[in-house]
Design a protein around this motif. Sequence first.
Motif, PDB file in Angstrom:
ATOM      1  N   GLY A  63      24.289 -14.932  22.720  1.00 40.91           N
ATOM      2  CA  GLY A  63      24.596 -13.744  23.065  1.00 40.91           C
ATOM      3  C   GLY A  63      26.068 -13.668  23.893  1.00 40.91           C
ATOM      4  N   ALA A  64      26.947 -12.862  23.277  1.00 38.47           N
ATOM      5  CA  ALA A  64      28.268 -13.035  23.926  1.00 38.47           C
ATOM      6  C   ALA A  64      28.738 -11.690  24.418  1.00 38.47           C
ATOM      7  N   GLU A  65      28.211 -10.647  24.289  1.00 32.27           N
ATOM      8  CA  GLU A  65      28.310  -9.402  24.821  1.00 32.27           C
ATOM      9  C   GLU A  65      27.212  -8.606  25.335  1.00 32.27           C
ATOM     10  N   ALA A  66      27.427  -7.670  26.621  1.00 31.76           N
ATOM     11  CA  ALA A  66      26.197  -7.241  26.913  1.00 31.76           C
ATOM     12  C   ALA A  66      26.637  -5.966  27.901  1.00 31.76           C
ATOM     13  N   ALA A  67      25.842  -4.966  28.035  1.00 30.18           N
ATOM     14  CA  ALA A  67      25.932  -3.739  28.883  1.00 30.18           C
ATOM     15  C   ALA A  67      24.583  -3.665  29.531  1.00 30.18           C
ATOM     16  N   GLY A  68      24.746  -3.066  30.819  1.00 25.77           N
ATOM     17  CA  GLY A  68      23.476  -2.944  31.522  1.00 25.77           C
ATOM     18  C   GLY A  68      23.885  -2.236  33.003  1.00 25.77           C
ATOM     19  N   VAL A  69      22.977  -2.423  33.797  1.00 23.22           N
ATOM     20  CA  VAL A  69      23.158  -1.897  35.209  1.00 23.22           C
ATOM     21  C   VAL A  69      23.068  -2.907  36.197  1.00 23.22           C
ATOM     22  N   ILE A  70      24.012  -3.020  37.056  1.00 18.91           N
ATOM     23  CA  ILE A  70      24.184  -3.976  38.523  1.00 18.91           C
ATOM     24  C   ILE A  70      22.717  -3.666  39.101  1.00 18.91           C
ATOM     25  N   GLY A  82      23.562  -0.480  41.019  1.00 20.51           N
ATOM     26  CA  GLY A  82      23.664   0.865  40.218  1.00 20.51           C
ATOM     27  C   GLY A  82      24.558   1.390  39.232  1.00 20.51           C
ATOM     28  N   GLU A  83      25.824   0.550  39.395  1.00 22.14           N
ATOM     29  CA  GLU A  83      26.870   0.749  38.375  1.00 22.14           C
ATOM     30  C   GLU A  83      26.461   0.255  36.909  1.00 22.14           C
ATOM     31  N   GLU A  84      27.025   1.244  36.096  1.00 21.68           N
ATOM     32  CA  GLU A  84      26.883   0.609  34.547  1.00 21.68           C
ATOM     33  C   GLU A  84      28.032   0.028  34.149  1.00 21.68           C
ATOM     34  N   VAL A  85      27.660  -1.440  33.798  1.00 16.34           N
ATOM     35  CA  VAL A  85      28.942  -2.243  33.483  1.00 16.34           C
ATOM     36  C   VAL A  85      28.472  -2.872  31.730  1.00 16.34           C
ATOM     37  N   MET A  86      29.850  -3.410  31.493  1.00 17.59           N
ATOM     38  CA  MET A  86      29.838  -4.151  30.142  1.00 17.59           C
ATOM     39  C   MET A  86      30.560  -5.447  30.563  1.00 17.59           C
ATOM     40  N   THR A  87      30.281  -6.322  29.946  1.00 17.99           N
ATOM     41  CA  THR A  87      30.880  -7.534  30.071  1.00 17.99           C
ATOM     42  C   THR A  87      30.671  -8.692  28.904  1.00 17.99           C
ATOM     43  N   MET A  88      31.617  -9.740  28.801  1.00 16.03           N
ATOM     44  CA  MET A  88      31.591 -10.811  27.647  1.00 16.03           C
ATOM     45  C   MET A  88      30.798 -11.819  28.394  1.00 16.03           C
ATOM     46  N   ALA A  89      30.140 -12.700  27.798  1.00 15.89           N
ATOM     47  CA  ALA A  89      29.098 -13.784  28.047  1.00 15.89           C
ATOM     48  C   ALA A  89      29.785 -14.971  27.478  1.00 15.89           C
ATOM     49  N   VAL A  90      29.253 -16.167  28.033  1.00 18.36           N
ATOM     50  CA  VAL A  90      29.879 -17.501  27.453  1.00 18.36           C
ATOM     51  C   VAL A  90      28.606 -18.368  27.225  1.00 18.36           C
ATOM     52  N   PRO A  91      28.079 -18.113  25.983  1.00 16.90           N
ATOM     53  CA  PRO A  91      26.882 -18.948  25.882  1.00 16.90           C
ATOM     54  C   PRO A  91      26.846 -20.481  26.123  1.00 16.90           C
ATOM     55  N   MET A  92      26.035 -21.170  26.249  1.00 21.65           N
ATOM     56  CA  MET A  92      26.165 -22.739  26.517  1.00 21.65           C
ATOM     57  C   MET A  92      27.182 -22.946  27.662  1.00 21.65           C
ATOM     58  N   SER A  93      27.046 -22.179  28.953  1.00 23.76           N
ATOM     59  CA  SER A  93      27.931 -22.415  29.916  1.00 23.76           C
ATOM     60  C   SER A  93      27.063 -22.152  31.026  1.00 23.76           C
TER      61      SER A  93
END
Length: 309
Positions: A63-70, A82-93
Amino acid sequence: MRAVGFTEFGGPEVLGVHDLPDPHPGAGEVRIRVRAAAVNPTDVASRTGLLGVGTSRPPYIPGAEAAGVIDEVGAGSTWRIGEEVMTMAVPMSGHGGAYAEYLLAPDDSLARVPAGTSPEQAATLPMNGLTALQILELMSLSPGERLVVTGGAGVVGSLLVQLARRRGLTVIADAAPKDFPLLRSLGADHVLERGDDLAARIRAVLGDGVDAVADTALLHEKVVPALRDGGVFVSLRRWRGEPERGIRHEAAWVPDEYRSPEKLDALREAVEDGDLVLREADALPAEEAARAHRLLEAGGLRRRIVLTF
């Protein structure tokens, strides 16, 4: 927490739900309660072993990208619960992939979710949007110059078409005829049918060739002849053609953008300005990750797939 992962490489059937300890953020980090994680070809590459295991330990979480709530912040974090954010993830790290109920992320790997978008939509933007921006940065084109996007109807391709138009570039894209209306709606100036003779047909339309090619369809040497002398070719799989006619070869590598908050925020602005339209997403529960991978590998999708937690 629940996370989708695998303990051995293989087909979609190796994916399963694992119960893991809840992670907690360190200094300058946040914990995201993931609402949606996008499913991408890179996830398939992780599952089949093409990307190795890096510094991670089983179960391996793709999984390399996601959105959710802090929902938790570390010491010194500039973000708030409570802030809604999006981010890139780096699997295998160290922090692992995005197929998880909770994802740790450094402060400078986040951006707010674009106003008016759902977590399912926002989850489809970070990695592929950053790839498109990196491609444009590598090209260094000026307004009015001509760019070919192969695979224009694909995930990266469709974002790239829109971002290129936002910069005032002339965009030529290839696609199957069924996708012509889509690409025209995204702002492509010329839409050509895909095929091995694409470069010749581009030359027929534009004469002396184009300034740059973004090869998201991995056509490689088949499309290089479309370039003018001294043009630039950007590949997604680190392919480099023979040095000829002064053509500059570059390769996009999106993990380099993991901590690129300004670029991620620029993507948010482009969505909010109406210059970047996100694909609708089909949501599947995390427990159906194997089915999601089978759908992706079958091909032909024009809607994104996300896993929800």
